[in-house]
Enzyme design. Sequence first.
Site, PDB file in Angstrom:
ATOM      1  N   GLU A 163      26.625  64.474  58.562  1.00 16.38           N
ATOM      2  CA  GLU A 163      25.503  64.458  57.602  1.00 16.38           C
ATOM      3  C   GLU A 163      25.267  63.042  57.102  1.00 16.38           C
ATOM      4  OE1 GLU A 163      26.979  66.863  54.428  1.00 16.38           O
ATOM      5  OE2 GLU A 163      27.203  68.631  55.701  1.00 16.38           O
ATOM      6  N   LYS A 165      25.150  60.245  54.385  1.00 16.94           N
ATOM      7  CA  LYS A 165      25.823  60.096  53.095  1.00 16.94           C
ATOM      8  C   LYS A 165      24.774  59.574  52.114  1.00 16.94           C
ATOM      9  CE  LYS A 165      29.853  57.801  50.995  1.00 16.94           C
ATOM     10  NZ  LYS A 165      29.209  57.674  49.726  1.00 16.94           N
ATOM     11  N   ASP A 167      23.015  58.113  48.976  1.00 14.95           N
ATOM     12  CA  ASP A 167      23.483  57.087  48.047  1.00 14.95           C
ATOM     13  C   ASP A 167      22.889  57.332  46.666  1.00 14.95           C
ATOM     14  OD1 ASP A 167      24.853  54.914  47.192  1.00 14.95           O
ATOM     15  OD2 ASP A 167      23.530  53.425  48.082  1.00 14.95           O
ATOM     16  N   TYR A 274      24.967  69.653  49.448  1.00 11.33           N
ATOM     17  CA  TYR A 274      25.716  69.570  50.702  1.00 11.33           C
ATOM     18  C   TYR A 274      27.106  70.202  50.619  1.00 11.33           C
ATOM     19  CZ  TYR A 274      27.138  65.453  48.034  1.00 11.33           C
ATOM     20  OH  TYR A 274      27.551  64.621  47.022  1.00 11.33           O
ATOM     21  N   LYS A 364      31.205  54.450  56.443  1.00 17.39           N
ATOM     22  CA  LYS A 364      30.205  53.629  55.747  1.00 17.39           C
ATOM     23  C   LYS A 364      29.548  52.692  56.747  1.00 17.39           C
ATOM     24  CE  LYS A 364      30.680  52.850  51.501  1.00 17.39           C
ATOM     25  NZ  LYS A 364      30.299  53.138  50.157  1.00 17.39           N
ATOM     26  N   CYS A 458      11.538  24.390  30.548  1.00 17.65           N
ATOM     27  CA  CYS A 458      10.683  25.143  31.462  1.00 17.65           C
ATOM     28  C   CYS A 458      10.103  24.218  32.541  1.00 17.65           C
ATOM     29  CB  CYS A 458       9.559  25.788  30.653  1.00 17.65           C
ATOM     30  SG  CYS A 458       8.287  26.514  31.685  1.00 17.65           S
ATOM     31  N   CYS A 461       6.165  23.712  31.720  1.00 13.48           N
ATOM     32  CA  CYS A 461       5.607  23.067  30.524  1.00 13.48           C
ATOM     33  C   CYS A 461       6.600  22.154  29.816  1.00 13.48           C
ATOM     34  CB  CYS A 461       5.123  24.132  29.539  1.00 13.48           C
ATOM     35  SG  CYS A 461       6.465  25.038  28.748  1.00 13.48           S
ATOM     36  N   CYS A 476      10.658  31.254  28.434  1.00 14.84           N
ATOM     37  CA  CYS A 476       9.871  30.121  27.957  1.00 14.84           C
ATOM     38  C   CYS A 476       9.037  30.697  26.817  1.00 14.84           C
ATOM     39  CB  CYS A 476       8.971  29.602  29.074  1.00 14.84           C
ATOM     40  SG  CYS A 476       7.656  28.538  28.465  1.00 14.84           S
ATOM     41  N   CYS A 481       2.173  27.629  27.796  1.00 12.16           N
ATOM     42  CA  CYS A 481       2.789  27.094  29.021  1.00 12.16           C
ATOM     43  C   CYS A 481       1.862  27.379  30.208  1.00 12.16           C
ATOM     44  CB  CYS A 481       4.142  27.757  29.230  1.00 12.16           C
ATOM     45  SG  CYS A 481       4.772  27.590  30.910  1.00 12.16           S
TER      46      CYS A 481
HETATM   47  S1  IVH Z   1      30.896  65.924  50.719  1.00 10.36           S
HETATM   48  C1  IVH Z   1      34.833  67.048  48.811  1.00 10.36           C
HETATM   49  N1  IVH Z   1      28.650  65.143  51.774  1.00 10.36           N
HETATM   50  O1  IVH Z   1      29.806  60.562  48.646  1.00 10.36           O
HETATM   51  C2  IVH Z   1      33.923  65.908  48.746  1.00 10.36           C
HETATM   52  N2  IVH Z   1      29.513  63.889  49.939  1.00 10.36           N
HETATM   53  O2  IVH Z   1      31.990  58.661  48.531  1.00 10.36           O
HETATM   54  C3  IVH Z   1      32.561  66.408  48.858  1.00 10.36           C
HETATM   55  N3  IVH Z   1      28.068  62.043  49.226  1.00 10.36           N
HETATM   56  O3  IVH Z   1      31.653  62.184  46.195  1.00 10.36           O
HETATM   57  C4  IVH Z   1      31.683  65.389  49.286  1.00 10.36           C
HETATM   58  N4  IVH Z   1      26.466  62.387  50.692  1.00 10.36           N
HETATM   59  O4  IVH Z   1      29.043  61.971  45.900  1.00 10.36           O
HETATM   60  C5  IVH Z   1      29.578  64.896  50.827  1.00 10.36           C
HETATM   61  N5  IVH Z   1      26.646  64.590  52.782  1.00 10.36           N
HETATM   62  C6  IVH Z   1      27.545  64.373  51.844  1.00 10.36           C
HETATM   63  C7  IVH Z   1      27.426  63.316  50.923  1.00 10.36           C
HETATM   64  C8  IVH Z   1      28.442  63.100  49.982  1.00 10.36           C
HETATM   65  C9  IVH Z   1      26.868  61.650  49.678  1.00 10.36           C
HETATM   66  C10 IVH Z   1      28.794  61.396  48.134  1.00 10.36           C
HETATM   67  C11 IVH Z   1      29.474  62.323  47.180  1.00 10.36           C
HETATM   68  C12 IVH Z   1      30.924  61.987  47.341  1.00 10.36           C
HETATM   69  C13 IVH Z   1      30.846  60.554  47.732  1.00 10.36           C
HETATM   70  C14 IVH Z   1      32.101  60.043  48.340  1.00 10.36           C
END
Ligand code: IVH
Length: 714
Positions: A163, A165, A167, A274, A364, A458, A461, A476, A481
Amino acid sequence: MLPTRPRITWLKNFRVTAAALGLVVALAGPAHAQNSNAVPNSPTPKQESAPANARLIWLRAEIARHDELYFKKNAPEISDAAYDSLKQELRQLEQAPANESSSVSELKSVPSVGDDRSGGFTSTVHRQPMLSLEKAYTEAELRAFIQRVERHTGSSKLNWVIEPKFDGLAISVTYENGRLVRAVTRGDGLQGDDVTENVSTIPGLPPTLPNGYPPVVELRGEVYIDYATFARLNVEREEAGDPPFTQPRNLAAGTLKLHDSREVARRHLSIVFYGLGAWEGSPAKPTTQQALHALVRDWHLPGVDSFKTAHTPEEIWAAVTRLERQRARLGFPTDGVVVKADDCAVQEALGVSAEAPRWAIAYKFPPERVSTRLRAITLQVGRTGIITPVAELDAVVIGGTKIERASLYNADAITRRDLRIGDWVYVEKAGEIIPVVVGPDASMRTSAVTPFEFPLRCPACEGKLVRNEGEATTRCVNRECPGQVKRRIEHYASPEAAGIKGLGPVAIAALVDGRKVKTIADLYRLRSDDLVNIGDVAESVAGQLIEQIEQSKKTRLPRLIYGLSIPGVGRAAAKEWAASFSHLAPWSAANRTALSNPDSLRSTPLEAFFSQQHNFMLIDDLLSLGVSPKTEEALQASGPLSGKTVVITGALPSWTRAEAKQHIEAAGGRVTEAVSRRTHLVVTGEGAGAKLAEARSLGIEILDEAELRKRLTQ
Ligand code: IVH
């Protein structure tokens, strides 16, 4: 090769000297402001033999400090990559033989999850703890994880789900008997901040589940801000003369912790689910991660649409790289992928460590980071006087865009990063959007670099620059200015304000430098002779430009107010003020006494505006020169929706209901709740139900947001 993951080399080169130790200890305190940014390649004391414990202590303190900045203040000083490298170094030191006592077992290598609690919210205990994830930074680390899981389960034919991740900020949303009762941030993993009111403003998050739910379910997910919303909010910030938000993640976190749910609603957060926390009662919970995704969809909750499945390490890696390629098109910020064993029986067999499940890992993405030379730091003067230092860089391409300049935000940001002119610096795109200078490449630093002294005067001016105590910005304060005046005139002439076509920055600079224009009112004193040989204005168009300036006298009131560059008044606020004043005349000096400090203006941007004599002089000047903006009443009588009754139903893609209402009213329309024969238009969005059906059966014209926008400009 450009070092995208410099922490690895840094780790190898790491040594500790006794002399450095003093510094290490000094830096470990919470309030230091020196070179503590811990960008991996920032000048770290060169260190010889190894009292690694000191480094360990420093790392723990430094990580705690960055956790505080990230989780509590939403103001990180270092990039995610730099932070991760600190954590990785800590993990390596903890695993080193000398630190056996604090070492962790093979599958238990995740440090603390931080704490996002920020006060002002009720702290609520999660039914099940919210865990963090183990992280992998290379393909090899990811493969090692998969191998480990295969070894522990004795199977090499596992189903995997990959999946994005997201942010944002982790959230746990509890539904009891199908009703949304609580939304709580992760906090320290055991208890977090109750942000139910704010989360309830998220469009597309249903307050009830349709069916097939257990008495209690904790759904786990992420609150984030998508790129389109981020861009929209930053346009508004710029319009209000405020510095832009730098990162969607921080903006999402900051927004989630606002104590003003109207503002939260206006900002338009998103949510995705998720995972599961507690599940109490029947029916039985889903038995695979894929079944959970299907259930989330069945419940009409926002879920992960872009997940992939795989069986072998090769397939997993292919899915990871595919998601990385798709990343820019996803429309929401991601910082990696999460690889999860699909089968819940497998998940249970593997169990969890102190802070992370053993069946999932976050890989990551390496930040797209390039290194280039910092040629100079220049200062930009904003229309409200804010001074922004800007890094002038040798041109580089990141993610397909050429980058030559990057905002350095303020003086502290330069000091913290210890940036020096001539340095080789790492540049990344924060949240994939705005270029940021992460820090210097210490290995490339020579004695030829020069520290940057923030100028005291500045650049436009020569006036004294002021930085108030407790504030990060330098200003400033000379209203006259020329730098500020140019920006103010450019702003006034822009299409969103008075809209003076043909009056661009070159002509404006020439007019200001030639002392023909000092205020926006001076524009209305210009004659075509004044414009001949001015900037890029051709003689033949001087007359047309004068005509354009003349026409702008009848600009709409909200645009004129917006054009005044009142600090804190962007387009939305200007509309509100225009609605409550309905004309510019009440702002004249004759009304000064009435306008100084009435309760309705207290703590608003207008309170400061009306406290200054020169602003009244400007308004009087504009009025006497014949500037008579179209009033709201006039607009309503002649607006494109004049006399129309409009009903809004469902969630519109970018406007909140209040915003849509405001636009409709500004165009002369009236917004009502119920659909009837007297309704002229129905504006629909996602989740529109009975009202839409009613409109159809009555043959009423139906518009979506895009069509409404078109109608408003007709
Ligand atoms: S599963 C048991 N799935 O990433 C842990 N986390 O750096 C459950 N996050 O704490 C997390 N996308 O806040 C999961 N597809 C995803 C995610 C995800 C973002 C975040 C979440 C987690 C953090 C860990």
